[in-house]
Every structure is written in C-alpha cells, then in structure tokens.
Design a protein around this motif. Structure first.
Motif, PDB file in Angstrom:
ATOM      1  N   SER A  39      29.093  -5.059 -39.385  1.00  0.00           N
ATOM      2  CA  SER A  39      29.825  -4.016 -40.107  1.00  0.00           C
ATOM      3  C   SER A  39      31.171  -4.542 -40.600  1.00  0.00           C
ATOM      4  O   SER A  39      31.579  -4.274 -41.740  1.00  0.00           O
ATOM      5  CB  SER A  39      30.036  -2.806 -39.187  1.00  0.00           C
ATOM      6  N   ARG A  42      30.432  -6.774 -43.520  1.00  0.00           N
ATOM      7  CA  ARG A  42      30.100  -5.996 -44.719  1.00  0.00           C
ATOM      8  C   ARG A  42      31.360  -5.548 -45.442  1.00  0.00           C
ATOM      9  O   ARG A  42      31.436  -5.588 -46.676  1.00  0.00           O
ATOM     10  CB  ARG A  42      29.258  -4.769 -44.352  1.00  0.00           C
ATOM     11  N   ALA A  43      32.360  -5.129 -44.673  1.00  0.00           N
ATOM     12  CA  ALA A  43      33.612  -4.686 -45.289  1.00  0.00           C
ATOM     13  C   ALA A  43      34.290  -5.825 -46.040  1.00  0.00           C
ATOM     14  O   ALA A  43      34.843  -5.631 -47.131  1.00  0.00           O
ATOM     15  CB  ALA A  43      34.546  -4.119 -44.217  1.00  0.00           C
ATOM     16  N   GLU A  46      32.230  -6.421 -49.279  1.00  0.00           N
ATOM     17  CA  GLU A  46      32.465  -5.358 -50.264  1.00  0.00           C
ATOM     18  C   GLU A  46      33.820  -5.517 -50.935  1.00  0.00           C
ATOM     19  O   GLU A  46      33.962  -5.320 -52.149  1.00  0.00           O
ATOM     20  CB  GLU A  46      32.344  -3.995 -49.584  1.00  0.00           C
ATOM     21  N   ALA A  47      34.834  -5.892 -50.158  1.00  0.00           N
ATOM     22  CA  ALA A  47      36.174  -6.065 -50.721  1.00  0.00           C
ATOM     23  C   ALA A  47      36.231  -7.249 -51.675  1.00  0.00           C
ATOM     24  O   ALA A  47      36.990  -7.242 -52.651  1.00  0.00           O
ATOM     25  CB  ALA A  47      37.191  -6.237 -49.597  1.00  0.00           C
ATOM     26  N   LYS A  49      33.812  -8.328 -53.633  1.00  0.00           N
ATOM     27  CA  LYS A  49      33.062  -8.020 -54.862  1.00  0.00           C
ATOM     28  C   LYS A  49      32.349  -9.249 -55.452  1.00  0.00           C
ATOM     29  O   LYS A  49      32.598  -9.648 -56.590  1.00  0.00           O
ATOM     30  CB  LYS A  49      33.982  -7.393 -55.911  1.00  0.00           C
ATOM     31  N   ARG A 137      22.964  -5.345 -45.684  1.00  0.00           N
ATOM     32  CA  ARG A 137      22.529  -4.352 -46.669  1.00  0.00           C
ATOM     33  C   ARG A 137      22.652  -4.864 -48.101  1.00  0.00           C
ATOM     34  O   ARG A 137      23.047  -4.147 -49.014  1.00  0.00           O
ATOM     35  CB  ARG A 137      23.323  -3.053 -46.487  1.00  0.00           C
ATOM     36  N   SER A 141      22.850  -2.940 -52.022  1.00  0.00           N
ATOM     37  CA  SER A 141      23.900  -3.172 -53.014  1.00  0.00           C
ATOM     38  C   SER A 141      23.370  -3.903 -54.245  1.00  0.00           C
ATOM     39  O   SER A 141      24.091  -4.074 -55.222  1.00  0.00           O
ATOM     40  CB  SER A 141      25.043  -3.981 -52.390  1.00  0.00           C
ATOM     41  N   THR A 143      22.769  -6.961 -54.603  1.00  0.00           N
ATOM     42  CA  THR A 143      23.477  -8.229 -54.793  1.00  0.00           C
ATOM     43  C   THR A 143      22.474  -9.373 -54.826  1.00  0.00           C
ATOM     44  O   THR A 143      21.661  -9.518 -53.909  1.00  0.00           O
ATOM     45  CB  THR A 143      24.469  -8.463 -53.641  1.00  0.00           C
TER      46      THR A 143
END
Length: 288
Positions: A39, A42-43, A46-47, A49, A137, A141, A143
């Motif tokens: 988790s 993942r953060a 995501e940040a 990009k 995940r 997304s 990706t």
C-alpha cells in the motif's frame, strides 16, 4: 527526454498471495508488513505518475540474452509450477509497451550488449511479475508493464551493463518509467524439516542464518545512505556469495539503469525486513 521517476526493490514471495486469514495464522495473529508495504509503494507509484512500470523479474531465467518482453498485451490464467496447491487460477490482463522493449534492444545492440526484445503475446508469465501486478493494482490503473529477465549465464557486471542500456533507452524514449526490482536479498531456503526460531514465521529471526541477516541489513543500511558504490564494491566477495535471489540481477539491473557506481539514490524502507522460508525480504523505495 524520458526519465526514471522512481525505483524499488520489492518482495514477491508467494506466501503474500494467500488469504489474509492464512497469513495471520502464519504470523501468530499478525499479517506480514510486506502487505502494508504494498500500500505504501502504491502511493509512491501513484504520486510519480509513470507511463510504464518495468519489472526486473528474478524468476524469469533465460540463457544467452537478457530478454525484455515486448508484447502489446498479456492475458491468461496463471498456475505456479512451484506451488500449484495454492498459487493457481490467477487471471491476468495487462498492457505491455513494445516500443520501450525495442528501444532497449536497440541501445544494447549499439553497445554490443545482450538485451533483446521478445514480442510474443503467449510468452509464459512468472509470479515475480504477476504478484506485483496484483498487489500494486497495475491492471486497474491500466499502466503498461514491461518485464526483463535474469540471464543465468551472465556475470554481475553484465547485469549492470544491461541496466545501463535500459537507462539510456528510457532517456531516449520520452517516457516516465518506474523500475521494480522484484526479488529477495539473501535467498537460501530453510530445510523442509526446519523448526522456526520465532512463532511469527515472518519474523526476521527465521531467515536462514545470522550471517545472512547481518549481510542483508548491512546492504539495507548502505542503500539507505545512497552508497550503491560500496554495495557494488562488496558484491563479488560478499553479496554474490550469499547469494542474493537470481544472483542479485534485479538489483544490479535497477542500479545500473540509475547510474551504477554513480547512483546516489537513497533507499527508504517501505516495510519491515522479513523472512519467507529462510529468504530475506523487504520493500525499499529509491527516489532518483
């Protein structure tokens, strides 16, 4: 110009794919901190990009070349030939990035290296790739994911050179890329009749030996300081002798792409250091 926007050493061990109830039973009531670490990772992803996530897969063993998967899409249902009694029936459906795979091959050919793209949608998948795709995940997304193999008849310097070509291809690509070195540090399994030293099986005292624990923690400390030069200077005499999973190919390719001995990216632990059947596992994030 493209760039590496983040990198990480990431554990993929199959016990993490079991249900939480079973993991807590293995952990004497506690879950593995590697789950919470996903988790946290993942953060970070995501940040950042990213346009592409590249997974340096320590289970995809090849001979003769470091292969880069160049399929446009990979779909199927995974069954592990190693642990099919619980790691089975895992559906996957995710995008690849053929252009990046071909760019890595082009740079490697220029430099006389051994990276080659393989553009076959039916190429067998490994759980060192799929477990990360699931926990992070990446399918949700949408990706694109590109996996890179560990060439088993290479020396550690070849893995650095492979990473160097990957780094140059990323710079030329215009893409924002995250590198995930999927694998453990020390990778010696406990014997089948081994008795745990601690009731919480994930606990670090259950790693295969005191020497391996100390060596792993020494490498983690050097990475925290961004001293990859010292890690590489110790490679042949210490870390190569343990050995790390896949002879450390996943780490070496990652750090090679980030400058090799010149890399100063500091490693931020995103999980506890934990045992998995005797192997030393941790998630570590590197911000270039």
């Amino acid at each position: 110009m493209g760039k590496i926007v983040g990198a990480a050493i990431v554990s993929h061990h199959p016990g993490l794919m079991q249900c939480e109830e079973f993991r807590r039973a293995m952990g004497a009531g506690e879950d593995s901190d590697l789950i919470a670490g996903y988790s946290r990772l993942r953060a970070k992803i995501e940040a950042a990009k990213p346009d592409v996530v590249m997974i340096l897969d320590s289970h995809w063993f090849t001979t003769g070349y470091h292969l880069v998967d160049g399929g446009a899409r990979y779909t199927g249902t995974y069954v592990s030939d190693e642990m099919p009694w619980y790691l089975h029936g895992v559906p996957y459906d995710y995008r690849g990035h053929p252009e990046l795979a071909l760019a890595v091959e082009a740079v490697s050919r220029e430099r006389g290296g051994y990276n080659r793209a393989i553009c076959h949608p039916g190429l067998e998948r490994q759980y060192a790739t799929l477990n990360l795709i699931k926990h992070l995940r990446l399918e949700l997304s949408d990706t694109p994911v590109v996996s890179v193999s560990s060439c088993q008849n290479c020396e550690w310097q070849h893995f650095l050179a492979s990473g160097d070509a990957i780094g140059e291809a990323i710079r030329r690509s215009g893409l924002r890329v995250i590198l995930l070195a999927s694998g453990a540090l020390s990778h010696k399994f406990n014997g089948i009749d081994w008795k745990p030293n601690h009731p919480r099986l994930f606990h670090e005292s259950n790693v295969s030996s005191i020497e391996n624990i100390q060596s792993d923690k020494g490498a983690i400390a050097l990475m925290a300081d961004g001293d990859h030069q010292q890690v590489l200077e110790r490679w042949q005499d210490e870390y190569r002798q343990l050995p790390w999973e896949a002879f450390g190919a996943h780490y070496l390719q990652m750090v090679g792409a980030m400058g090799g001995r010149e890399c100063r990216a500091k490693g931020e632990p995103l999980s506890a250091y934990e045992n998995a059947r005797g192997t030393g596992n941790i998630h570590i994030w590197f911000q270039p």
